[in-house]
Motif scaffolding. Structure first.
Motif, PDB file in Angstrom:
ATOM      1  N   ARG A  26       0.849  -1.189   0.000  1.00 32.01           N
ATOM      2  CA  ARG A  26       0.000   0.000   0.000  1.00 32.01           C
ATOM      3  C   ARG A  26       0.887   1.242   0.000  1.00 32.01           C
ATOM      4  O   ARG A  26       1.931   1.279   0.637  1.00 32.01           O
ATOM      5  CB  ARG A  26      -0.888  -0.023   1.250  1.00 32.01           C
ATOM      6  CG  ARG A  26      -1.868   1.125   1.339  1.00 32.01           C
ATOM      7  CD  ARG A  26      -2.811   1.010   2.523  1.00 32.01           C
ATOM      8  NE  ARG A  26      -2.234   0.574   3.774  1.00 32.01           N
ATOM      9  CZ  ARG A  26      -1.529   1.384   4.575  1.00 32.01           C
ATOM     10  NH1 ARG A  26      -1.307   2.635   4.266  1.00 32.01           N
ATOM     11  NH2 ARG A  26      -1.044   0.917   5.708  1.00 32.01           N
ATOM     12  N   PRO A  27       0.485   2.302  -0.704  1.00 28.69           N
ATOM     13  CA  PRO A  27       1.275   3.537  -0.713  1.00 28.69           C
ATOM     14  C   PRO A  27       1.432   4.120   0.691  1.00 28.69           C
ATOM     15  O   PRO A  27       0.506   4.053   1.508  1.00 28.69           O
ATOM     16  CB  PRO A  27       0.446   4.485  -1.593  1.00 28.69           C
ATOM     17  CG  PRO A  27      -0.440   3.597  -2.398  1.00 28.69           C
ATOM     18  CD  PRO A  27      -0.704   2.391  -1.550  1.00 28.69           C
ATOM     19  N   HIS A  28       2.604   4.687   0.946  1.00 31.16           N
ATOM     20  CA  HIS A  28       2.861   5.314   2.244  1.00 31.16           C
ATOM     21  C   HIS A  28       3.339   6.754   2.098  1.00 31.16           C
ATOM     22  O   HIS A  28       3.789   7.353   3.066  1.00 31.16           O
ATOM     23  CB  HIS A  28       3.877   4.495   3.048  1.00 31.16           C
ATOM     24  CG  HIS A  28       3.285   3.245   3.611  1.00 31.16           C
ATOM     25  ND1 HIS A  28       2.542   3.225   4.771  1.00 31.16           N
ATOM     26  CD2 HIS A  28       3.287   1.972   3.150  1.00 31.16           C
ATOM     27  CE1 HIS A  28       2.130   1.996   5.013  1.00 31.16           C
ATOM     28  NE2 HIS A  28       2.564   1.228   4.044  1.00 31.16           N
ATOM     29  N   VAL A  29       3.255   7.298   0.879  1.00 24.50           N
ATOM     30  CA  VAL A  29       3.641   8.693   0.645  1.00 24.50           C
ATOM     31  C   VAL A  29       2.601   9.322  -0.274  1.00 24.50           C
ATOM     32  O   VAL A  29       2.196   8.727  -1.271  1.00 24.50           O
ATOM     33  CB  VAL A  29       5.041   8.796   0.000  1.00 24.50           C
ATOM     34  CG1 VAL A  29       5.373  10.241  -0.342  1.00 24.50           C
ATOM     35  CG2 VAL A  29       6.109   8.208   0.895  1.00 24.50           C
ATOM     36  N   LEU A  30       2.171  10.521   0.084  1.00 24.66           N
ATOM     37  CA  LEU A  30       1.285  11.315  -0.767  1.00 24.66           C
ATOM     38  C   LEU A  30       2.021  12.592  -1.129  1.00 24.66           C
ATOM     39  O   LEU A  30       2.354  13.396  -0.265  1.00 24.66           O
ATOM     40  CB  LEU A  30      -0.013  11.671  -0.030  1.00 24.66           C
ATOM     41  CG  LEU A  30      -0.917  12.693  -0.735  1.00 24.66           C
ATOM     42  CD1 LEU A  30      -1.455  12.141  -2.043  1.00 24.66           C
ATOM     43  CD2 LEU A  30      -2.042  13.123   0.181  1.00 24.66           C
ATOM     44  N   TYR A  31       2.313  12.763  -2.419  1.00 22.83           N
ATOM     45  CA  TYR A  31       2.907  14.002  -2.912  1.00 22.83           C
ATOM     46  C   TYR A  31       1.760  14.851  -3.429  1.00 22.83           C
ATOM     47  O   TYR A  31       0.986  14.412  -4.275  1.00 22.83           O
ATOM     48  CB  TYR A  31       3.912  13.727  -4.024  1.00 22.83           C
ATOM     49  CG  TYR A  31       4.412  14.982  -4.682  1.00 22.83           C
ATOM     50  CD1 TYR A  31       5.409  15.744  -4.074  1.00 22.83           C
ATOM     51  CD2 TYR A  31       3.886  15.426  -5.883  1.00 22.83           C
ATOM     52  CE1 TYR A  31       5.871  16.909  -4.659  1.00 22.83           C
ATOM     53  CE2 TYR A  31       4.335  16.587  -6.473  1.00 22.83           C
ATOM     54  CZ  TYR A  31       5.328  17.322  -5.863  1.00 22.83           C
ATOM     55  OH  TYR A  31       5.781  18.483  -6.440  1.00 22.83           O
ATOM     56  N   THR A  32       1.624  16.056  -2.906  1.00 23.53           N
ATOM     57  CA  THR A  32       0.488  16.883  -3.280  1.00 23.53           C
ATOM     58  C   THR A  32       0.885  18.347  -3.444  1.00 23.53           C
ATOM     59  O   THR A  32       1.795  18.835  -2.773  1.00 23.53           O
ATOM     60  CB  THR A  32      -0.652  16.747  -2.250  1.00 23.53           C
ATOM     61  OG1 THR A  32      -1.757  17.545  -2.654  1.00 23.53           O
ATOM     62  CG2 THR A  32      -0.214  17.151  -0.857  1.00 23.53           C
ATOM     63  N   ILE A  63       2.842  12.879   4.149  1.00 22.93           N
ATOM     64  CA  ILE A  63       2.378  13.873   3.187  1.00 22.93           C
ATOM     65  C   ILE A  63       3.554  14.766   2.803  1.00 22.93           C
ATOM     66  O   ILE A  63       4.152  15.418   3.658  1.00 22.93           O
ATOM     67  CB  ILE A  63       1.249  14.742   3.766  1.00 22.93           C
ATOM     68  CG1 ILE A  63       0.045  13.883   4.128  1.00 22.93           C
ATOM     69  CG2 ILE A  63       0.855  15.837   2.762  1.00 22.93           C
ATOM     70  CD1 ILE A  63      -1.051  14.632   4.847  1.00 22.93           C
ATOM     71  N   LEU A  64       3.876  14.793   1.516  1.00 23.40           N
ATOM     72  CA  LEU A  64       4.870  15.720   0.985  1.00 23.40           C
ATOM     73  C   LEU A  64       4.106  16.841   0.293  1.00 23.40           C
ATOM     74  O   LEU A  64       3.551  16.657  -0.782  1.00 23.40           O
ATOM     75  CB  LEU A  64       5.806  15.025  -0.010  1.00 23.40           C
ATOM     76  CG  LEU A  64       6.710  13.947   0.554  1.00 23.40           C
ATOM     77  CD1 LEU A  64       7.509  13.293  -0.549  1.00 23.40           C
ATOM     78  CD2 LEU A  64       7.617  14.517   1.619  1.00 23.40           C
TER      79      LEU A  64
END
Length: 106
Positions: A26-32, A63-64
């Motif tokens: 599962r993804p563990h980083v959100l670039y927004t 969250i990035l």
């Protein structure tokens, strides 16, 4: 996404139904880019940021938050940076509901 940016309910649906045997980890980083997102130009409302922050906390997601277009907004107070300096304008003067603000309340 819609006209306001990321849709928290869609993000939750994806994360809650993630099957690691079929989809991998599962993804563990959100670039927004929550402010003036390219190419839509949308700015994520504070309530959605809160919902996304809560999902990130629940699903252990980092969250990035990138904000390269913040100073291109037309509604910024004229000469704010010149009169206060870049660091103070960013920290104290300009309204920026970032994910870090949600965490610290600063």
């Amino acid at each position: 996404m819609d006209k306001d940016g990321l849709i928290p309910s869609e993000m939750e649906k994806i994360l809650s139904s993630w099957d690691e045997t079929l989809q991998g980890k599962r993804p563990h980083v959100l670039y927004t880019i929550p402010c003036s997102q390219n190419p839509t130009g949308s700015t994520l409302p504070a309530e959605r940021r809160r919902q996304i922050y809560d999902l990130a906390h629940e699903y252990d997601i980092i969250i990035l938050e990138d904000d390269p277009y913040f100073f291109l907004q037309y509604d910024l107070i004229p000469n704010t940076i010149e009169s206060h300096g870049y660091t103070r304008a960013m920290a104290d003067v300009l309204p920026r509901p970032s994910y870090l603000w949600i965490t610290t309340g600063v």
